[in-house]
Design an enzyme around this catalytic site. Structure first.
Site, short mmCIF file in Angstrom:
data_model
loop_
_atom_site.label_atom_id
_atom_site.label_comp_id
_atom_site.label_asym_id
_atom_site.label_seq_id
_atom_site.Cartn_x
_atom_site.Cartn_y
_atom_site.Cartn_z
CG ASP A 14 -2.06 0.94 1.12
OD1 ASP A 14 -2.37 1.38 -0.01
OD2 ASP A 14 -2.67 1.27 2.16
CG ASN A 62 -7.38 -2.19 -6.16
OD1 ASN A 62 -6.44 -2.99 -6.03
ND2 ASN A 62 -7.66 -1.28 -5.22
C1 FPP Z 1 -1.76 0.26 -3.36
O1 FPP Z 1 -1.31 1.59 -3.38
C2 FPP Z 1 -1.29 -0.42 -4.54
C3 FPP Z 1 -2.06 -0.94 -5.52
C4 FPP Z 1 -3.53 -0.88 -5.54
C5 FPP Z 1 -1.46 -1.57 -6.69
C6 FPP Z 1 -0.25 -2.38 -6.37
C7 FPP Z 1 0.47 -2.60 -7.61
C8 FPP Z 1 1.81 -2.60 -7.72
C9 FPP Z 1 2.74 -2.50 -6.58
C10 FPP Z 1 2.37 -2.82 -9.04
C11 FPP Z 1 2.14 -4.24 -9.40
C12 FPP Z 1 2.84 -4.60 -10.60
C13 FPP Z 1 3.22 -5.87 -10.86
C14 FPP Z 1 3.87 -6.17 -12.11
C15 FPP Z 1 3.00 -6.95 -9.90
P1 FPP Z 1 -2.42 2.72 -3.47
O2 FPP Z 1 -2.60 3.12 -4.87
O3 FPP Z 1 -3.65 2.24 -2.76
O4 FPP Z 1 -1.74 3.87 -2.67
P2 FPP Z 1 -2.48 4.93 -1.78
O5 FPP Z 1 -3.01 4.18 -0.57
O6 FPP Z 1 -1.39 5.86 -1.42
O7 FPP Z 1 -3.55 5.54 -2.61
#
Ligand code: FPP
Length: 234
Positions: A14, A62
């Protein structure tokens, strides 16, 4: 292998968006850097001797993000997965996915299936990407399959127990989660591996996923080793 070493580590990655925003960049930049950290941590976990690593890359919730962000995440997934063959070969990683892939573009599914096939004989760490994964959805699907098998007389309802039920989960061929790590400062499970984390130890990091390092992974494992796991006993 030490007794108190976690076999199955799961990670809620996250904070990508907040990290990027704090630098004055677009949220998608955070996802891109986050995807590079996925590679680094995969390598580290395999080297350290973790047997199962499950990463929460995209949840059933998501899809409700802005269309442009979902589109970016899908494109990122496709380009990053296409580059993974070498990483998995070099580190003896067996690749798998948990989640409902039917919602994904067929080109992504093709890349995923190719990686699963190519890494099928690797016997080091198993890396599971949770894609379109939801813990409640997983359990409901399992219940439906159990009912179907009971209806068709493959299962006797009186015999259903936890062990039998687990055969219907995505994780039927792996142990429960020992250590669950969440970055980004929030302290919740967010519909991740609900059944499998019943007795997991939780370690939270305030830092965001793009800043997560091998040292942090080692620190989480050290913390895990200090915990006394009683599984409801004394
Ligand atoms: C949470 O951060 C992250 C996600 C919803 C996506 C996770 C994806 C990756 C780490 C890339 C994956 C890629 C591969 C190839 C496996 P957030 O967007 O919820 O962050 P925030 O809480 O700050 O909004």
């Amino acid at each position: 292998m030490q007794e108190n070493f976690p076999k199955h580590v799961a990670v809620i990655m996250d904070g990508n968006g907040r990290w990027a925003t704090s630098l004055g960049k677009k949220r998608t930049y955070g996802h891109y850097i986050g995807s590079l950290v996925v590679d680094k941590i995969t390598k580290s976990a395999a080297k350290i001797g973790i047997k199962y690593l499950t990463l929460y890359a995209f949840s059933t919730e998501n899809w409700s993000r802005p269309k442009s962000e979902v589109r970016f995440l899908m494109a990122l997934l496709k380009t990053q997965l296409r580059k993974k063959e070498r990483l998995f070969e070099d580190n003896n990683v067996k690749f798998g996915v948990i989640g409902n892939l039917s919602a994904f573009d067929s080109r992504i599914v093709e890349v995923i299936n190719g990686l699963i096939k190519k890494t099928a004989n690797n016997n080091g760490m198993k890396l599971n990407l949770a894609l379109n994964y939801g813990g409640k959805y997983e359990i409901v699907q399992a219940v439906k399959k159990v009912c179907e098998d009971a209806k068709n007389k493959y299962l006797n309802i009186d015999n259903i127990d936890e062990k039998i039920f687990e055969r219907y989960l995505y994780t039927h061929d792996m142990p429960d989660v020992d250590l669950l790590i969440r970055t980004g400062g929030e302290k919740r499970i967010s519909n991740f591996l609900l059944w499998q984390s019943s007795y997991a130890e939780f370690v939270f990091f305030d830092k965001h996923w793009p800043e997560f390092t091998e040292d942090d992974l080692v620190a989480a494992i050290d913390e895990f080793k200090q915990r006394k796991r009683r599984f409801g006993g004394l």
